[in-house]
Motif scaffolding. Structure first.
Motif, short mmCIF file in Angstrom:
data_model
loop_
_atom_site.label_atom_id
_atom_site.label_comp_id
_atom_site.label_asym_id
_atom_site.label_seq_id
_atom_site.Cartn_x
_atom_site.Cartn_y
_atom_site.Cartn_z
N ASP A 31 35.34 42.49 29.21
CA ASP A 31 34.07 42.64 28.51
C ASP A 31 34.06 43.85 27.58
OD1 ASP A 31 32.53 40.44 29.31
OD2 ASP A 31 32.10 41.35 31.25
N LYS A 32 34.81 44.87 27.94
CA LYS A 32 34.83 46.08 27.12
C LYS A 32 35.90 46.05 26.04
CE LYS A 32 32.85 48.89 30.76
NZ LYS A 32 31.57 48.95 30.04
N ASP A 109 33.06 32.68 28.04
CA ASP A 109 32.76 33.50 26.86
C ASP A 109 33.04 32.77 25.55
OD1 ASP A 109 32.06 35.65 25.28
OD2 ASP A 109 34.01 36.64 25.45
N SER A 201 31.42 41.57 16.93
CA SER A 201 31.10 42.36 18.10
C SER A 201 30.06 41.64 18.93
CB SER A 201 30.56 43.73 17.67
OG SER A 201 30.03 44.43 18.78
N ARG A 202 30.08 41.88 20.25
CA ARG A 202 29.09 41.28 21.13
C ARG A 202 27.70 41.89 20.96
NH1 ARG A 202 33.78 41.42 24.40
NH2 ARG A 202 34.33 39.39 25.27
N ASP A 203 27.62 43.04 20.31
CA ASP A 203 26.34 43.72 20.14
C ASP A 203 25.57 43.17 18.96
OD1 ASP A 203 27.83 46.85 21.04
OD2 ASP A 203 26.64 45.51 22.29
N SER A 218 26.04 47.78 28.81
CA SER A 218 27.49 47.80 28.63
C SER A 218 28.14 49.04 29.22
CB SER A 218 27.83 47.71 27.13
OG SER A 218 27.25 48.80 26.44
N GLU A 355 24.29 37.31 30.32
CA GLU A 355 24.37 38.20 29.17
C GLU A 355 25.77 38.15 28.55
OE1 GLU A 355 24.58 40.81 26.35
OE2 GLU A 355 22.62 40.49 27.28
N GLU A 356 25.83 37.98 27.24
CA GLU A 356 27.11 37.82 26.55
C GLU A 356 28.06 38.98 26.82
OE1 GLU A 356 28.62 37.95 21.95
OE2 GLU A 356 26.83 36.76 22.39
N LYS A 357 27.51 40.19 26.89
CA LYS A 357 28.35 41.37 27.09
C LYS A 357 28.86 41.50 28.53
CE LYS A 357 25.06 43.90 25.43
NZ LYS A 357 24.24 45.08 25.02
N THR A 434 21.73 39.25 24.80
CA THR A 434 22.18 39.41 23.41
C THR A 434 22.03 38.12 22.64
OG1 THR A 434 23.77 41.09 24.08
CG2 THR A 434 24.15 40.02 21.98
#
Length: 482
Positions: A31-32, A109, A201-203, A218, A355-357, A434
């Motif tokens: 995820d990161k 994902d 980006s996931r954000d 996150s 949550e996507e992140k 997100t």
């Protein structure tokens, strides 16, 4: 004792324990990662590498086994053999962890990201349950089931062809398996390059972000806190799904196939047919799920299939207790219709709600929970040495499936989903994922899961939608529950 299951479950215990310990950590790392492609490259590379190494370890293990004396531990395995078996098991663990990394990344994902519906209004049919997402999930599951059926047959054919030199047959299978990861990665890379959503980006950009009070931040490194704090009843759904893994009633599961083969209750040909019919029943379950969902909703279709599995596994347990092996096997095969139908429903629920992140982290926790159930199953069957003792395992499996169904039904009563709009300029007073924020950027309309409270347990489905959701902003309360 020929019916002892110690040997076949040893690796299962090691693999399950490793998934439980390291799976969430790997999911959190994924995820990161700033690049989704790095995640699948890492998974594919480790799988290919460990498949190649396993060939050499297996060759050495077979050589050590042929030289072992009968008075050594573990059925005549020498100290060198024990060391090689341990190394081979660790190699298998690394392959299993990397396989889970890749599969979670793709299923939880990549797929929902590529097929996400953003910015659709109530009048748009795409705002109903995402049929395209359901179709791709069932299509991928069919591929898995076909591979599950064809793979062992092909491997068996190769080993039978090289029956005089089984090591050469294993080498062909291992190298062939390793070679498949290159085209797999190339296809995924092509998809990544052709889909802008995957490379973004996931954000959500800060200048368009609404107030987000989600607990899935996150900066939480640990996957377990992310899972526990996730809204929408996600932990309850995960637990329900994991309980389905505490079952020996699987045509391709190690405990059942090992017991049937070692006890002589079923000959190898019938056992192969049994496994094949299980895969075919799974494909049927995927088809029935699509039909039921098309006529009703995602939640209803998932509920119908998990309760169908409950009926089938109790018939199986009762038949086994009464020494009716053929009815037992038929009921086990039939249970796969319900299991695989629920499996694709669970997958879509997680794809839409998580949550996507945090998709990789929560997907890894899901795998860890299933590993706990699998570990418990292997522990329960470790000392099975008779028909009667395995009968106890079948009943325990049936009650585990029943508990899973009850928990999922409670989830359906306590949480429901409906569509609502946030008028321009209104204050956001509840958490959004997100992907929901992206929908609000375009149309100010999205679907939201609400906790109805235990007061909704009595009326459950029809009047649960009338429960006050506690919103302080104005929106359309015409519900469209899934």
């Amino acid at each position: 004792n020929n019916t002892s299951l110690f040997a076949p479950v040893a690796f299962g215990l090691i693999s399950s324990a490793a998934q439980l310990i390291f799976g969430p950590m790997i999911g959190g790392w994924a995820d990161k990662s700033s690049n989704r492609l790095i995640t699948v490259f890492t998974g594919c590379f480790i799988q290919a590498l460990t498949s190649g190494i396993a060939i050499f370890l297996l060759a050495a293990l077979l050589d050590a086994g042929s030289a072992a004396s009968s008075d050594t531990a573990f059925g005549g395995m020498s100290t060198l053999g024990i060391g090689l078996f341990t190394a081979l098991s660790l190699c298998g663990v690394a392959e299993a962890l990397s396989a889970n990394l890749t599969s979670v990344a793709i299923e939880k994902d990549w797929v929902p990201t590529v097929f996400e519906v953003v910015g659709v209004g109530k009048s748009d049919e795409a705002n109903d349950d995402n049929d395209e997402l359901t179709s791709i999930n069932t299509f991928m599951s069919r591929i898995d089931l076909v591979s599950e059926f064809v793979g062992p047959l092909l491997a068996g054919f190769i080993l039978n062809f090289f029956i005089e030199d089984p090591l050469f047959g294993f080498a062909i299978i291992g190298l062939g398996n390793a070679a498949t990861f290159l085209p797999q990665y190339c296809l995924l890379k092509s998809l990544y390059n052709s889909c802008d959503r995957l490379s973004k980006s996931r954000d959500v950009p800060e200048d368009v972000r609404l107030v987000n009070k989600s607990s899935c931040q996150s900066d939480l490194v640990e996957a377990w806190p992310v899972w526990i704090q996730h809204p929408g009843g996600v932990p309850l759904v995960s637990i329900s799904y994991a309980l389905l893994y505490f079952t020996a009633l699987s045509p391709h599961g190690i405990p059942l196939t090992a017991f049937l083969a070692s006890s002589g209750a079923v000959n190898p040909f019938h056992l192969a047919v049994f496994r094949g019919l299980g895969a075919c029943a799974g494909i049927l379950g995927l088809s029935t799920f699509e039909v039921v969902k098309g006529c009703s909703s995602l939640r209803f279709a998932s509920s119908i299939h998990i309760w169908f599995e409950v009926v089938a596994v109790f018939v199986a347990a009762f038949s086994f207790s009464n020494n009716n092996v053929w009815l037992f096997m038929f009921a086990v095969v039939l249970s796969r219709v319900g299991l695989y139908g629920f499996d694709v429903g669970f997958m879509e629920l997680q794809q839409r709600q998580v949550e996507e992140k945090a998709r990789n982290a929560i997907g890894a926790v899901d795998n860890s929970l299933t590993s706990i159930a699998t570990f418990a199953l292997f522990a329960a069957t470790l000392h099975v040495d008779s028909y009667e003792s395995f009968s106890h395992v079948t009943w325990a499996s049936a009650f585990s499936v029943l508990l899973a169904s009850v928990i999922f039904s409670i989830y359906l009563c306590l949480w429901h989903e409906h569509e609502h709009a946030h008028p321009e300029g209104s204050e956001d007073v509840h958490a959004h994922t997100t992907q929901q924020l992206r929908a609000l950027e375009v149309s100010r309309v999205h679907k939201h899961v609400h906790y109805t409270g235990f007061a909704a347990l009595a009326p459950c489905s029809p009047t649960a939608d009338m429960v006050d959701h506690g919103h302080s902003h104005s929106h359309d309360h015409s519900h469209n529950p899934i």
